[in-house]
Every structure is written in structure tokens, then in C-alpha cells.
Design a protein around this motif. Sequence first.
Motif, PDB file in Angstrom:
ATOM      1  N   GLU A   1       1.288  -1.260  -0.011  1.00 40.36           N
ATOM      2  CA  GLU A   1       0.121   0.317   0.068  1.00 40.36           C
ATOM      3  C   GLU A   1       0.687   1.351  -0.022  1.00 40.36           C
ATOM      4  O   GLU A   1       0.460   2.206  -0.220  1.00 40.36           O
ATOM      5  CB  GLU A   1      -0.832   0.044   1.540  1.00 40.36           C
TER       6      GLU A   1
ATOM      7  N   PRO B   1       3.292   2.105  -2.242  1.00 40.44           N
ATOM      8  CA  PRO B   1       3.789   3.231  -3.581  1.00 40.44           C
ATOM      9  C   PRO B   1       2.146   4.235  -3.686  1.00 40.44           C
ATOM     10  O   PRO B   1       0.700   3.218  -3.778  1.00 40.44           O
ATOM     11  CB  PRO B   1       3.806   2.611  -4.309  1.00 40.44           C
ATOM     12  N   ASN B   2       2.510   4.851  -3.954  1.00 41.41           N
ATOM     13  CA  ASN B   2       1.384   6.425  -4.224  1.00 41.41           C
ATOM     14  C   ASN B   2       1.013   6.399  -2.750  1.00 41.41           C
ATOM     15  O   ASN B   2      -0.671   7.120  -2.903  1.00 41.41           O
ATOM     16  CB  ASN B   2       0.329   5.573  -5.082  1.00 41.41           C
ATOM     17  N   ASP B   3       0.311   6.209  -1.367  1.00 44.59           N
ATOM     18  CA  ASP B   3       0.402   6.585  -1.025  1.00 44.59           C
ATOM     19  C   ASP B   3      -1.227   6.021   0.167  1.00 44.59           C
ATOM     20  O   ASP B   3      -2.450   6.794   0.225  1.00 44.59           O
ATOM     21  CB  ASP B   3      -0.313   8.367  -0.277  1.00 44.59           C
ATOM     22  N   CYS B   4      -1.541   4.964  -1.574  1.00 43.60           N
ATOM     23  CA  CYS B   4      -2.619   3.964  -0.811  1.00 43.60           C
ATOM     24  C   CYS B   4      -2.923   3.572   0.289  1.00 43.60           C
ATOM     25  O   CYS B   4      -4.303   3.636   0.890  1.00 43.60           O
ATOM     26  CB  CYS B   4      -2.743   2.344  -2.175  1.00 43.60           C
TER      27      CYS B   4
ATOM     28  N   ASP C   1      -3.331   5.816   3.192  1.00 44.67           N
ATOM     29  CA  ASP C   1      -3.480   7.006   3.637  1.00 44.67           C
ATOM     30  C   ASP C   1      -4.721   6.613   3.061  1.00 44.67           C
ATOM     31  O   ASP C   1      -6.052   6.989   4.098  1.00 44.67           O
ATOM     32  CB  ASP C   1      -3.049   8.449   2.811  1.00 44.67           C
ATOM     33  N   VAL C   2      -5.166   6.256   2.369  1.00 43.09           N
ATOM     34  CA  VAL C   2      -6.431   6.707   1.187  1.00 43.09           C
ATOM     35  C   VAL C   2      -7.464   5.599   1.750  1.00 43.09           C
ATOM     36  O   VAL C   2      -8.552   6.170   1.838  1.00 43.09           O
ATOM     37  CB  VAL C   2      -6.450   6.363  -0.240  1.00 43.09           C
ATOM     38  N   LEU C   3      -6.902   4.242   1.800  1.00 39.09           N
ATOM     39  CA  LEU C   3      -7.506   3.121   3.186  1.00 39.09           C
ATOM     40  C   LEU C   3      -7.940   3.901   3.778  1.00 39.09           C
ATOM     41  O   LEU C   3      -9.501   3.322   4.725  1.00 39.09           O
ATOM     42  CB  LEU C   3      -6.846   1.776   2.741  1.00 39.09           C
ATOM     43  N   ILE C   4      -6.853   4.179   4.741  1.00 32.32           N
ATOM     44  CA  ILE C   4      -7.245   4.579   5.848  1.00 32.32           C
ATOM     45  C   ILE C   4      -8.195   5.412   6.097  1.00 32.32           C
ATOM     46  O   ILE C   4      -9.770   6.242   6.755  1.00 32.32           O
ATOM     47  CB  ILE C   4      -6.499   4.875   7.255  1.00 32.32           C
ATOM     48  N   ALA C   5      -8.744   6.426   5.185  1.00 31.81           N
ATOM     49  CA  ALA C   5      -9.391   7.859   5.019  1.00 31.81           C
ATOM     50  C   ALA C   5     -10.591   7.257   4.565  1.00 31.81           C
ATOM     51  O   ALA C   5     -11.496   7.867   4.760  1.00 31.81           O
ATOM     52  CB  ALA C   5      -8.518   8.700   4.319  1.00 31.81           C
ATOM     53  N   SER C   6     -11.007   6.047   4.113  1.00 26.98           N
ATOM     54  CA  SER C   6     -12.048   5.638   3.560  1.00 26.98           C
ATOM     55  C   SER C   6     -12.946   5.366   4.265  1.00 26.98           C
ATOM     56  O   SER C   6     -12.599   5.235   5.577  1.00 26.98           O
ATOM     57  CB  SER C   6     -11.800   4.470   2.648  1.00 26.98           C
TER      58      SER C   6
ATOM     59  N   ALA D   1      -9.090  13.957   8.529  1.00 32.17           N
ATOM     60  CA  ALA D   1      -9.143  12.297   7.498  1.00 32.17           C
ATOM     61  C   ALA D   1      -8.714  11.274   8.316  1.00 32.17           C
ATOM     62  O   ALA D   1      -9.573  10.267   7.792  1.00 32.17           O
ATOM     63  CB  ALA D   1      -8.278  12.598   5.848  1.00 32.17           C
TER      64      ALA D   1
ATOM     65  N   LEU E   1      -6.103  10.299   9.529  1.00 33.09           N
ATOM     66  CA  LEU E   1      -5.059   9.942   9.673  1.00 33.09           C
ATOM     67  C   LEU E   1      -3.982   9.479  10.859  1.00 33.09           C
ATOM     68  O   LEU E   1      -2.802   9.162  10.325  1.00 33.09           O
ATOM     69  CB  LEU E   1      -4.507   9.806   8.178  1.00 33.09           C
TER      70      LEU E   1
ATOM     71  N   ARG F   1     -17.828   8.856   7.722  1.00 37.24           N
ATOM     72  CA  ARG F   1     -16.830   8.896   6.778  1.00 37.24           C
ATOM     73  C   ARG F   1     -17.306   8.873   4.730  1.00 37.24           C
ATOM     74  O   ARG F   1     -16.360   9.017   3.779  1.00 37.24           O
ATOM     75  CB  ARG F   1     -15.590   7.263   6.687  1.00 37.24           C
TER      76      ARG F   1
ATOM     77  N   ASN G   1       0.210  12.679  -2.394  1.00 37.28           N
ATOM     78  CA  ASN G   1      -0.320  11.347  -3.327  1.00 37.28           C
ATOM     79  C   ASN G   1      -1.273  10.948  -4.154  1.00 37.28           C
ATOM     80  O   ASN G   1      -2.382  11.315  -3.525  1.00 37.28           O
ATOM     81  CB  ASN G   1       0.424  10.340  -3.181  1.00 37.28           C
ATOM     82  N   ILE G   2      -0.766  10.392  -5.117  1.00 37.62           N
ATOM     83  CA  ILE G   2      -2.837   9.769  -5.710  1.00 37.62           C
ATOM     84  C   ILE G   2      -3.046   8.739  -5.174  1.00 37.62           C
ATOM     85  O   ILE G   2      -4.998   9.226  -5.414  1.00 37.62           O
ATOM     86  CB  ILE G   2      -2.357  10.191  -7.573  1.00 37.62           C
ATOM     87  N   GLY G   3      -3.187   8.293  -4.599  1.00 34.04           N
ATOM     88  CA  GLY G   3      -3.353   6.973  -4.368  1.00 34.04           C
ATOM     89  C   GLY G   3      -4.777   6.057  -4.614  1.00 34.04           C
ATOM     90  O   GLY G   3      -4.964   5.622  -4.744  1.00 34.04           O
TER      91      GLY G   3
ATOM     92  N   TYR H   1      -3.774   2.286  -7.673  1.00 33.45           N
ATOM     93  CA  TYR H   1      -2.593   0.792  -7.617  1.00 33.45           C
ATOM     94  C   TYR H   1      -2.685   0.659  -9.128  1.00 33.45           C
ATOM     95  O   TYR H   1      -2.992   0.988 -10.140  1.00 33.45           O
ATOM     96  CB  TYR H   1      -3.689   0.301  -7.444  1.00 33.45           C
TER      97      TYR H   1
ATOM     98  N   TYR I   1     -16.901   3.062  -1.004  1.00 30.62           N
ATOM     99  CA  TYR I   1     -17.456   3.829  -0.949  1.00 30.62           C
ATOM    100  C   TYR I   1     -18.958   3.151  -0.592  1.00 30.62           C
ATOM    101  O   TYR I   1     -19.625   4.285  -0.855  1.00 30.62           O
ATOM    102  CB  TYR I   1     -17.619   5.289  -1.752  1.00 30.62           C
TER     103      TYR I   1
END
Lengths: 227, 225
Positions: free
Chosen positions: A78, A80-83, A85-90, B50, B52, B65, B74-76, B78, B94
Motif C-alpha cells: 500500500e 506506493p502512491n500513499d494508498c 492513507d486513502v484506505l485509512i481515510a475511507s 481525514a 489518518l 466517512r 500523492n494520488i492513491g 494502484y 464507498y
Amino acid sequence: MIRFFRLSFAIAAKDIQSEWRTKEALNSACSFSIVVLLMFSFAFDPGAESTKEFAGGLLWLVFMFAGSLIVNRSFSRELPNDCLDVLIASPVPPAALFLGKAFACFVLLMIIELISIPVFGIFYNITWWRQPAWLAVALGLTTWAMSVIGSLFSALTVNLRLRELMLPMLLYPMLIPALMGAIRLTSLALANEPIAGEDLVWLKVLVAFDIIFTSLSLALVDFVLVR
Amino acid sequence: MAAVSVENVWKYFGDYPALRDVNFTIDAGTCLALLGRNGAGKTTLLRILAGLSGTSKGAVKLPDRRRTAYLGHNIGIYDELSALENLKLFGRLYEVPNVKQAAAKWLERVNLAHVADSPAREFSRGMRQRLALGRVFIHEPEMLLLDEPFTSLDDQAIALLQGLMREARMRGATIILSTHQLREALELATNVVLLRRGQIAYCGPRTKAMADDPAALYRDHGGEP
């Protein structure tokens, strides 16, 4: 509850799909386990009775070392690309995220094990399918223990630069009780000896270990992920 | 009713207080520009909002949420998954109804429908940024948390993001964006929070004078743009 498992499944499916595309961890873990089995087959006489006695231990040592390559990728994939963070914020609950990751690890580890066992049978001249149910129970319970603890420590070490080193140092000592049970049950299953009486204690140890560490990990993961 | 409330928030990194007693509330539909120089605490505050990062003291209240979206530095997305698979994944997370249709619609919106089945790692930087915008907006969020959203975007992606933000505001979404691009931020913003060394130096409505002379905000309330 259905929502929780649906989200876990989405995470697990994503991890398995990603790994299947790149095969980074699968290829390295698989080749590693086959090479180690091959090297040990030169060190020990495959036909000797003594080899059969420690066959279970040998097999689990290989699974442990190869498995650390798989579990190490659990959360680090997770990065690369800070994925992450995106999952935790989801809206995915941390426990659902963790369970999905652990399930993906379980599937990938089982693939490695199912490839390695026939190779092990050939190199060590062992008929491994004589007690398939007991072998499956030992594999399933111990692999789940590795997946759960491995995923938790993968989450804990994900931001460390030396995570490849730290993860095995944390993982192996924690897994000792599960490994003792797995080695005993696997050795008996491979030797086609009955598993009853005192040996069943190891089955109970494995079940208890899985329940305790799954519950503990689900409770702790929120704290581990949100800093 | 306040859409976001930040109550006496402190955040320490070791002994260093990155945020010091930060307090503000904003109503639904507000576009808040979170301003301040490097190290002022903008990203720390957005990461707390957020989910985090936790607070050392104080509390934040946010909408569900499922109705928020976060775009970090970063773009987040895959790289191993295709553009369509990326959007379908985030649609599922979501709980977007009809996720296949929504993913296809957003690929059209971000001009990536022609490469829907290509893995994201094969995309150019601009295409990846547009895919990230699709990821952020796929569930039509009511709350957008955007950390330096214009930084390193190409012209096409900036225009797309500005359009999407305007649309979000028209449907009543709340936006919190941190940025160094004062002019763009103050054009969009209805409210401003200026942070200086972790403390609020200004919190209030964006005035016409600020939009006309963005640097005046820093001159009047301290700090450097």
C-alpha cells in the motif's frame, strides 16, 4: 456485519488480484521454498527414518521463511502512491481492512504450501497424502495464525526502513506455540500415525492461538494504523 | 448546524507542538481555504480531519466517512490495477450503488474511457492525476479534504479539478483545501483559516479585499505567503 465482510472481501480480492498481476511475492516465496527444500535434500538422506521424523519441522521452517516474504508485502504493497492513507481515510473499518489483508495472505501462503508439499514429497520420498484431513487442518490453522500475526506486524512495521528485517524478528518468536503444534500434527500426519490422546492438545493449542490472536489483532489494528 | 468542528486541538510530534489549541467550526456548503507557510500545520490538521492521525488533545467532528473524500500529496491509486478496476474498487469501498456504471461514468468524466482496461502504471503523470480525481469524486462526496490539490497538476487536470470543485459546491458539498496558491484558493473560498506555527492567526470569512490582494492576508495577520 454483512457490510464488514463485504469490505474485507473487496480488500482481499484487490490484494490477491494485485499479487496475481505482478507475482512479486509469489514467485520469490515459491522459488525460495523449492530451493531450500532442494538444499536440505542434499544435506539429509531422503530415505532415512530419521528424516521422516523431522519432516514436519523441516516443512514448517521452509513455510515460515517463505511466508515472511508474503506477509511482509501485506501492508507494504500500500506504500506506493500513499494508498494506505486513502484506505485509512475511507469508510472501511480498520478491522475490516486488516481482516481482508489477513485473508489475502492466507490464500497466497496456501498457494505456496500447496506447491511446496508435492515437491517436498518427491525430494524426501514421503507419501504425504495418507492423512489429508489432518494435514489440511494443521496447514489451515497454522497458516491462519501466520497470516493474522504477520499482517498485524506488517501494519506495525510498514513505515520502518528496516521492515524486511524487523518483521521476521517479531513474527517468529510470536509464532512458536503455533509452530510447535503445527510441527507435531504435521509430522504425525506425514508418518501416517494416529492423532489422538495427548496429541489432540496441539490441535486445541492451534485453535486457541488462532482465536486469541485474531481477536487481539482486530482490537489492536485501529491503534496500529492511526498514528 | 456545523459540518465540521475542530475543538481545542493540539498535536505533538515528540515535544514539538505542530498544532496549538486550534478551534473552528464551519457550516455545510462552506469552502474553507487552509493557508499558512510550510510547517504551519496545514497537512497535520488535514490528516487529523481525514482520520489518518489522532489528536494529542481536543476533538474533531466530521460527517460520515462514507460521504467524505481525501486527496493527499500523492494520488492513491494502484499501479497494478487498470483504471476501471481502480475506480470499481473505490466505488465498492464507498458503497456506491451500481458501481460498474459509476466507474464507467467517471472514466468518461476524467477522459480516460479509452484506456479503461490499461494498468495505471502505463499512464502518463497527467492521466494518473485525472484517475485520482475520478477516485476522489466517484461517490459524490459531501465533504472534500484536499491537501495541496493543485500542486504538480498539469493544466488539464487543474481545469478538471476546478470544474469538479465548482460542481461539488453547487450541490452543497463542504470543501477544505490547503494550498500555497493563494489566488486560486481565495477565488473559490468562502472562509479562510490562516495557520501560523500551529496556531490560528486568522479565522473568518474571505473578504473581497483578500481576493483582490491575497498577500495582504499574510501582511495583516502575520506569516509569509
